[in-house]
Design a protein around this motif. Sequence first.
Motif, short mmCIF file in Angstrom:
data_model
loop_
_atom_site.label_atom_id
_atom_site.label_comp_id
_atom_site.label_asym_id
_atom_site.label_seq_id
_atom_site.Cartn_x
_atom_site.Cartn_y
_atom_site.Cartn_z
N ASN A 147 0.85 -1.19 0.00
CA ASN A 147 0.00 0.00 0.00
C ASN A 147 0.89 1.24 0.00
O ASN A 147 2.00 1.23 0.54
CB ASN A 147 -0.93 0.02 1.20
N LYS A 148 0.38 2.29 -0.62
CA LYS A 148 1.08 3.60 -0.64
C LYS A 148 0.76 4.33 0.65
O LYS A 148 -0.40 4.46 1.03
CB LYS A 148 0.61 4.40 -1.86
N VAL A 149 1.81 4.82 1.34
CA VAL A 149 1.63 5.48 2.63
C VAL A 149 2.48 6.75 2.67
O VAL A 149 3.68 6.71 2.37
CB VAL A 149 2.05 4.56 3.80
N ASP A 150 1.85 7.89 3.01
CA ASP A 150 2.56 9.11 3.34
C ASP A 150 2.50 9.29 4.85
O ASP A 150 1.41 9.25 5.43
CB ASP A 150 1.93 10.32 2.66
N VAL A 151 3.64 9.48 5.49
CA VAL A 151 3.64 9.55 6.95
C VAL A 151 4.58 10.65 7.42
O VAL A 151 5.69 10.81 6.91
CB VAL A 151 4.05 8.18 7.57
N LYS A 152 4.10 11.41 8.39
CA LYS A 152 4.89 12.48 8.99
C LYS A 152 5.99 11.87 9.85
O LYS A 152 5.83 10.81 10.45
CB LYS A 152 3.98 13.36 9.86
N LEU A 153 7.15 12.56 9.92
CA LEU A 153 8.26 12.12 10.76
C LEU A 153 8.24 12.85 12.09
O LEU A 153 7.67 13.94 12.23
CB LEU A 153 9.59 12.37 10.04
N SER A 154 8.91 12.25 13.09
CA SER A 154 9.07 12.92 14.38
C SER A 154 10.07 14.06 14.23
O SER A 154 10.74 14.21 13.20
CB SER A 154 9.56 11.91 15.42
N ALA A 155 10.19 14.87 15.29
CA ALA A 155 11.11 16.01 15.25
C ALA A 155 12.55 15.58 15.06
O ALA A 155 13.39 16.35 14.59
CB ALA A 155 10.96 16.84 16.54
N ASP A 156 12.89 14.33 15.41
CA ASP A 156 14.26 13.84 15.21
C ASP A 156 14.35 12.87 14.03
O ASP A 156 15.32 12.12 13.90
CB ASP A 156 14.78 13.17 16.48
N GLY A 157 13.34 12.86 13.15
CA GLY A 157 13.45 12.12 11.90
C GLY A 157 13.16 10.63 11.99
O GLY A 157 13.73 9.86 11.22
N ASN A 158 12.24 10.22 12.87
CA ASN A 158 11.91 8.79 13.01
C ASN A 158 10.42 8.57 12.77
O ASN A 158 9.60 9.49 12.87
CB ASN A 158 12.26 8.30 14.42
N LEU A 159 10.07 7.32 12.46
CA LEU A 159 8.66 6.93 12.38
C LEU A 159 8.49 5.58 13.05
O LEU A 159 9.43 4.80 13.18
CB LEU A 159 8.18 6.88 10.93
N ASN A 160 7.27 5.28 13.52
CA ASN A 160 6.93 4.02 14.17
C ASN A 160 6.10 3.15 13.24
O ASN A 160 5.28 3.65 12.46
CB ASN A 160 6.14 4.27 15.45
N LEU A 161 6.31 1.84 13.35
CA LEU A 161 5.50 0.85 12.64
C LEU A 161 4.90 -0.08 13.69
O LEU A 161 5.64 -0.74 14.43
CB LEU A 161 6.33 0.04 11.64
N TYR A 162 3.57 -0.18 13.75
CA TYR A 162 2.89 -0.98 14.77
C TYR A 162 2.16 -2.15 14.12
O TYR A 162 1.39 -1.96 13.16
CB TYR A 162 1.88 -0.13 15.55
N ASN A 163 2.37 -3.36 14.65
CA ASN A 163 1.65 -4.56 14.20
C ASN A 163 0.71 -5.02 15.30
O ASN A 163 1.11 -5.20 16.46
CB ASN A 163 2.64 -5.69 13.87
N LEU A 164 -0.55 -5.31 14.93
CA LEU A 164 -1.54 -5.68 15.94
C LEU A 164 -1.40 -7.12 16.42
O LEU A 164 -1.39 -7.39 17.61
CB LEU A 164 -2.96 -5.48 15.37
N ASP A 165 -1.32 -8.09 15.48
CA ASP A 165 -1.44 -9.50 15.89
C ASP A 165 -0.53 -10.39 15.04
O ASP A 165 -0.20 -10.07 13.90
CB ASP A 165 -2.90 -9.96 15.73
N GLY A 166 -0.15 -11.53 15.62
CA GLY A 166 0.71 -12.48 14.90
C GLY A 166 2.08 -11.88 14.64
O GLY A 166 2.52 -10.93 15.30
N THR A 167 2.78 -12.43 13.68
CA THR A 167 4.07 -11.90 13.26
C THR A 167 4.00 -11.60 11.77
O THR A 167 3.25 -12.23 11.02
CB THR A 167 5.21 -12.89 13.52
N VAL A 168 4.81 -10.63 11.31
CA VAL A 168 4.80 -10.23 9.90
C VAL A 168 6.12 -9.54 9.57
O VAL A 168 6.68 -8.81 10.39
CB VAL A 168 3.60 -9.31 9.60
N ASP A 169 6.64 -9.80 8.36
CA ASP A 169 7.79 -9.07 7.86
C ASP A 169 7.30 -7.85 7.08
O ASP A 169 6.26 -7.88 6.41
CB ASP A 169 8.64 -9.95 6.94
N ILE A 170 8.07 -6.76 7.16
CA ILE A 170 7.71 -5.50 6.52
C ILE A 170 8.82 -5.08 5.57
O ILE A 170 10.00 -5.10 5.92
CB ILE A 170 7.45 -4.39 7.56
N VAL A 171 8.40 -4.69 4.35
CA VAL A 171 9.33 -4.13 3.36
C VAL A 171 8.87 -2.70 3.09
O VAL A 171 7.69 -2.46 2.78
CB VAL A 171 9.31 -4.94 2.06
N GLY A 172 9.78 -1.71 3.23
CA GLY A 172 9.43 -0.31 3.03
C GLY A 172 10.33 0.35 1.99
O GLY A 172 11.55 0.39 2.17
#
Length: 293
Positions: free
Chosen positions: A128-153
């Motif tokens: 999916n296409k995602v635009d996401v704001k960064l924190s003041a120090d240039g970081n972002l969070n990725l949250y997974n609800l259930d099970g396990t999953v690999d993420i490619v960004g």
Amino acid sequence: MRKWYAFAAVSGLAAVTLVGGQFVVGAGNSVQSAFVPIVPCRLLDTRPAPETVGARSTPLSIDFTYTQTVWGTNGNCFIPSSAVAVSMNVTAVGGTRPSYLTLFPSDAESRPLASNLNWVPGSAPTPNKVDVKLSADGNLNLYNLDGTVDIVGDVVGYYEPFSGSGGPSVTEGTPGPQGPTGATGSTGPIGPQGSSGPTGASGADGADGPAGPAGPAGPAGPAGAAGATGPAGTTGTNGTNGAAGTNGTNGKTVLSGTVNPVVGVGVAGDFYLNTTTNTIWGPKTATWPASGV
């Protein structure tokens, strides 16, 4: 670097299309920014080697938030510290439970109740296409609800503050009503069978069953050795006298005694009766016979 500007207010809600770009008016502490497209680069890939890109090589676990650094050189990307948001293509791979992924600034007061990506077990890699704001120090969070999953960004561009003259000012529109709840998705496939539990305690012994029929007699065993001769039994009672015999010719003298006769007893022609054993010897010749009758 040549920059194509899409004027945006990060986290904005209303938009006005202009020639040469897009100007977005947002709510809250929005900042007008310009989109800078770049050659796509892979920021992270949590799959094990040789697919790994970035610092993490294990899946996101259940109810887990992973913080990804964006500013500077990370994975195969370089994003300048002037970036206030990034535009990404995010893919979920190998999810083990129905779940969703939420991307948000790492300095947000709380995780937003929103999903950027949804999947079910057994589905193909889900992007999916995602635009996401960064924190003041240039970081972002990725949250997974259930099970396990690999993420490619993969990053396809970033947003940086834009101080030039933008489009005409507009008035923020009134948020529309909340849309209806979508239909419930289909049930995902059954997960793999869990491991076997420990063996339970043995039950009590059951009652004995009825006796079976007797089997055929086995062959006779070899005869045992003869036992020792037992002691002599007691002498039986005398039987009744037999009938009188005919008179014999005149004989000699019949001697008697309680023991067997010896040579010096009697003369030739005599008989001898052992009254103890009822045995008769005779007639005597020079000697008595060897045994009586």
